[in-house]
Design an enzyme around this catalytic site. Structure first.
Site, PDB file in Angstrom:
ATOM      1  N   GLY A   1       0.794  -1.235   0.000  1.00 15.44           N
ATOM      2  CA  GLY A   1       0.000   0.000   0.000  1.00 15.44           C
ATOM      3  C   GLY A   1       0.821   1.276   0.000  1.00 15.44           C
TER       4      GLY A   1
ATOM      5  CG  ASP B   1      -4.658  -1.424 -14.850  1.00 17.54           C
ATOM      6  OD1 ASP B   1      -4.360  -2.162 -15.804  1.00 17.54           O
ATOM      7  OD2 ASP B   1      -3.877  -1.185 -13.921  1.00 17.54           O
TER       8      ASP B   1
ATOM      9  NE  ARG C   1      -3.060  10.041 -10.122  1.00 17.80           N
ATOM     10  CZ  ARG C   1      -2.780   8.786 -10.479  1.00 17.80           C
ATOM     11  NH1 ARG C   1      -1.613   8.470 -10.972  1.00 17.80           N
ATOM     12  NH2 ARG C   1      -3.672   7.841 -10.310  1.00 17.80           N
TER      13      ARG C   1
HETATM   14  P1  AMP Z   1       0.131   0.100 -11.526  1.00 21.66           P
HETATM   15  O1  AMP Z   1       0.780  -0.860 -12.484  1.00 21.66           O
HETATM   16  O2  AMP Z   1       1.092   0.859 -10.652  1.00 21.66           O
HETATM   17  O3  AMP Z   1      -0.816   1.002 -12.221  1.00 21.66           O
HETATM   18  O4  AMP Z   1      -0.698  -0.776 -10.489  1.00 21.66           O
HETATM   19  C1  AMP Z   1      -1.469  -1.905 -10.845  1.00 21.66           C
HETATM   20  C2  AMP Z   1      -2.290  -2.369  -9.658  1.00 21.66           C
HETATM   21  O5  AMP Z   1      -1.462  -2.746  -8.560  1.00 21.66           O
HETATM   22  C3  AMP Z   1      -3.240  -1.336  -9.096  1.00 21.66           C
HETATM   23  O6  AMP Z   1      -4.398  -2.023  -8.702  1.00 21.66           O
HETATM   24  C4  AMP Z   1      -2.482  -0.773  -7.926  1.00 21.66           C
HETATM   25  O7  AMP Z   1      -3.336  -0.201  -6.956  1.00 21.66           O
HETATM   26  C5  AMP Z   1      -1.785  -1.998  -7.388  1.00 21.66           C
HETATM   27  N1  AMP Z   1      -0.549  -1.689  -6.637  1.00 21.66           N
HETATM   28  C6  AMP Z   1       0.635  -1.268  -7.165  1.00 21.66           C
HETATM   29  N2  AMP Z   1       1.545  -1.103  -6.182  1.00 21.66           N
HETATM   30  C7  AMP Z   1       0.949  -1.416  -5.007  1.00 21.66           C
HETATM   31  C8  AMP Z   1       1.364  -1.444  -3.640  1.00 21.66           C
HETATM   32  N3  AMP Z   1       2.609  -1.123  -3.261  1.00 21.66           N
HETATM   33  N4  AMP Z   1       0.460  -1.828  -2.708  1.00 21.66           N
HETATM   34  C9  AMP Z   1      -0.790  -2.160  -3.056  1.00 21.66           C
HETATM   35  N5  AMP Z   1      -1.241  -2.164  -4.324  1.00 21.66           N
HETATM   36  C10 AMP Z   1      -0.393  -1.792  -5.301  1.00 21.66           C
HETATM   37 MG    MG Z   2      -2.262   2.048 -12.458  1.00 25.12          MG
END
Ligand code: AMP
Ligand code: MG
Length: 480
Positions: free
Chosen positions: A127, A250, A177
């Protein structure tokens, strides 16, 4: 003394309209919050007092600890195709939508936090976010905005005082953001997968009201507007040499804003096959693939929207295919117009002329940003700096003669070709120093990329390509 507001008023439009896609949630407290970056101008545009934001209550707002009365922070649900594989439940794993507010332009904006602690969507994640990647998003999104490329904005980065475990232990941070919305292609995939057509319609109505009001009641027009916005956006990325790095569904907005700066980078040596992301082994999101990937993602959006296009599925598919079919022409038009501007021409450049330039650039591994800027000098009669970038001098000389015969406008070129972009070696240098507590390189680079078109003697080193040893091995790591 400024007349600081006691607090901020935030709307809860998303949470109220789409409760099935919103989980009310609270940010983790930050043990030792410290403001690292504040976008004063953006704060002003949002009606927020920068002095108040710098104070203890403001900083607590920027990490999610202070929730203004009436606001309902939520984690948003979404699905998505990640590297082509469908994940039915992603959502904000480490982010929260604090609420909406109105920008000085009269349009609503989301205020959102990233790195604010685990949510029910966190799966295996902690998180959290580290200082480096959050300052990186701040810097690159500000650079994109200054280049005139639609993007989410960065309001602030606050160090939390909480350590974050990655390959090493890093200082943690929260990014505040601002976006026209956080609706993604994956938001529609999520709504569609519930099988609840009323939810899907409410989501589409929300998107129309926010982004494409001219499409009211017409879901095909909504889809066409997203196709148009994304075709234009990706053309701008390509013209600027921007590589997003993780174009999962996403990470693609309905608004047409660039979102989620993870392993993104700007192209150095021109080569369509360029990949900087350490997780993109197959090169799915290589520079030259981005238009095709955008089209693929839009096909996923069309699939999600099908029930709203027509009751009869075959008819709905036919309408979707026709609308999606406009993507290529829209993209080509936007790209050709942008390329003409980069070449100082007031009409589209002849196709062979452009193709030949791209071939020369690729074969000579020419720095994309430097070349376009130096062509401006060539248009003024000084071809030396541009020629210097090529080994094949006969090739570039022949090309320059054909192009100069079209009498390019050097002044227009100066406004179309940046001199300052967030070059990869400068970004790394700034983030390494910031992680160690020295914000000066970050602030200087931010200053440079905020005036992308102005040559300034004090910023000369920010206009130079990377040293060879750096450029050859550069990799970016997913923004975790
Ligand atoms: P992203 O590739 O950064 O856009 O993230 C893809 C998914 O992974 C999204 O659902 C994010 O909320 C989740 N996510 C990425 N990093 C973390 C993290 N450190 N803790 C929890 N969820 C994460
Ligand atoms: Mg993302």
């Amino acid at each position: 003394m400024s007349t600081a507001p006691a607090t901020v008023t935030l709307g809860d439009h998303f949470a109220r309209t789409l409760p099935e896609m919103a989980v009310a949630w609270q940010a983790d407290p930050a043990p030792e919050p410290r403001l690292l970056a504040l976008n004063e101008r953006l704060a002003g545009e949002l009606g927020l007092d920068p002095d108040w934001l710098r104070g203890p209550d403001g900083v607590r707002l920027l990490v999610g600890e202070h929730v203004p009365e009436g606001a309902t922070p939520v984690a948003q649900a979404y699905a998505g195709h990640q590297f082509g594989h469908y994940a039915p439940r992603l959502g904000d794993g480490r982010a929260l939508l604090l609420g909406d507010l109105v920008h000085a332009d009269g349009d609503p904006r989301d205020l959102h936090l990233k790195g604010s602690g685990r949510t029910p969507f966190a799966r295996g994640g902690d998180g959290l976010a580290a200082v480096g990647p959050m300052l990186r998003e701040y810097l690159v999104s500000e650079a994109m905005h200054a280049l005139g490329i639609p993007t989410t904005r960065s309001l602030a980065v606050v160090a939390t005082g909480r350590p974050v475990r990655r390959e090493t232990v890093l200082p943690g941070a929260v990014l505040a953001r601002v976006a026209r919305s956080h609706l993604r292609v994956g938001s529609f995939q999520y709504a569609r997968a519930t099988g609840d057509v009323d939810l899907l319609r409410r989501l589409a109505d929300h998107a129309i009201a926010r982004h494409h009001p001219q499409a009211e009641g017409d879901y095909l027009a909504l889809f066409e507007a997203v196709v148009a916005a994304q075709a234009s956006l990706v053309a701008r990325w390509m013209l600027a040499g921007f590589i997003h790095g993780v174009m999962n569904t996403d990470n693609m907005t309905i608004s047409g804003e660039t979102i989620d700066y993870g392993p993104c980078a700007f192209l150095e040596a021109f080569d369509p096959a360029t990949v900087y992301s350490s997780i993109d082994h197959a090169g799915r999101y290589a520079y030259g693939n981005q238009p095709r990937v955008a089209e693929w993602n839009l096909a996923r959006l069309a699939e999600a929207l099908l029930p709203l296009f027509a009751d009869d599925e075959e008819r709905a598919i036919a309408l979707a295919v026709e609308a999606l079919g406009t993507f290529r022409a829209r993209y080509d038009d936007a790209w050709s117009a942008g390329m003409a501007a980069k070449l100082g021409l007031d009409r589209p450049a002849p196709e062979p002329l452009v193709d030949d330039l791209l071939t020369l650039m690729r074969d000579n591994r020419v720095d994309h940003t430097s070349l376009h800027r130096r062509l401006g000098a060539a248009a003024r009669g000084d071809t030396g700096p541009a020629r210097e970038l090529f080994l094949d001098l006969a090739g570039i000389d022949a090309w320059l003669a054909r192009w100069l015969a079209l009498t390019p406008d050097p002044d227009a070129m100066r406004r179309a070709n940046p001199v300052h972009i967030p070059r990869n070696h400068l970004v790394e240098e700034a983030l390494t120093a910031a992680t160690e507590g020295d914000l000066v390189p970050f602030e200087r680079l931010l200053d440079a990329v905020r005036s992308p078109y102005d040559e300034r003697p004090d910023l000369a080193r920010y206009a130079e390509p990377a040293p060879d040893h750096f450029a050859a091995s550069y990799q970016t790591f997913c923004g975790t």
